[in-house]
Design an enzyme around this catalytic site. Structure first.
Site: not given
Length: 291
Positions: A8, A143
């Site tokens: 990410k 996240d």
């Protein structure tokens, strides 16, 4: 069955406020390049008493070998999903192929947990609503929700407010990690106390030049304090910036992984090869946005 747990990357990271419980509020554009860990599920061997066993392999497995596996985010994800299943489940062995550096600002552990949820929902044939899944993901970590669907997204709040970005152009990316972990808590403490504004409405960015121009207006508010705490990050950023055809270099998340953007995946791959000839860092180059 297996799922890829993509890295990410925060193309920007604006710190927009702080809640009373201490959590910081963020506004970030997130993409997923074509590199990551793998989560593989196989049937348990006869006699396995635990519902979930975890084996960790791969280039960065050593840094996790001394960890209590019960506290691993993958194992937590599996057990919390099982608690929602409301049916008897068959024991499994999970294999994590750890290809991404640990604690490096690219959401490796969160993406591993999200991939675990995806693969076990299929393997165990669990019916779960998107709302239940989002709540479970957020409970695992800020996240994890954005990593459930690895496509370009805008992430706001503490990670719970997500929206799809207008279609981005294809582009190349180089990722570099120098091998030294940095403390997220220390970086936030060293950050300038001022908060950034929320991003304006994200309009369609249908070519690479427009994307670069938009990103140049944005920042990673944690980059300067991270560089102050670990000056080697500055060296990495400068090394990326000097690569042929690099248009932007920036740190991802709270670091220490940094990225460079290139117009094509081929340019990024060639730049990564060149950089690897000069440094012994972890370096990857290729497609910067998988969707």
């Amino acid at each position: 069955m297996e799922e890829k747990a993509y890295a990410k990357i925060n193309l920007n990271l604006h710190v927009t406020g702080k809640r009373e419980d201490g959590y910081h509020l963020l506004d970030s554009l997130v993409v997923f390049p074509d590199v990551g860990d793998r989560v593989i599920v196989v049937p348990a061997k006869a006699g396995q008493t635990d519902l979930v066993n975890l084996q960790i392999v791969g280039p960065f497995s050593a840094s996790l070998q001394n960890e209590d596996l019960k506290s691993n985010l993958i194992v937590k994800a599996a057990y919390q999903l099982a608690a929602l299943a409301k049916k008897e489940l068959s024991p499994v062995n999970l294999i994590l192929e750890k290809n991404l550096p640990v604690a490096s600002g690219i959401g490796g552990g969160s993406s591993d947990a999200a991939a675990t949820l995806r693969v076990l929902i299929n393997y165990w044939n669990i019916e779960i609503s998107s709302q239940e899944l989002a709540q479970l993901a957020l409970k695992l970590g800020a996240d994890v929700p954005v990593c459930l669907t690895p496509v370009a997204q805008r992430m706001e709040g503490i990670g719970e407010t997500l929206s799809l970005l207008p279609e981005l152009p294809r582009f190349g990316m180089v990722l570099v990690n120098h091998g030294e972990a940095v403390s997220t808590a220390e970086i936030f403490r060293k950050r300038d106390a001022q908060f950034s504004k929320h991003l304006e409405t994200i309009n369609s960015v249908n070519n690479f030049e427009l994307l670069i121009q938009e990103l140049l207006k944005l920042t990673n508010d944690l980059q300067l304090p991270a560089c102050a705490l670990n000056p080697k990050i500055t060296t990495v950023l400068q090394s990326i910036e000097q690569l042929p055809f690099c248009r932007l270099s920036r740190m991802s998340g709270s670091g220490a992984t940094c990225f460079g953007l290139f117009e094509t995946a081929q340019q990024a791959n060639e730049a990564a090869i060149l950089l690897a000839q000069q440094h012994s860092w972890w370096i990857w180059g290729g497609e910067g946005n998988i969707k």
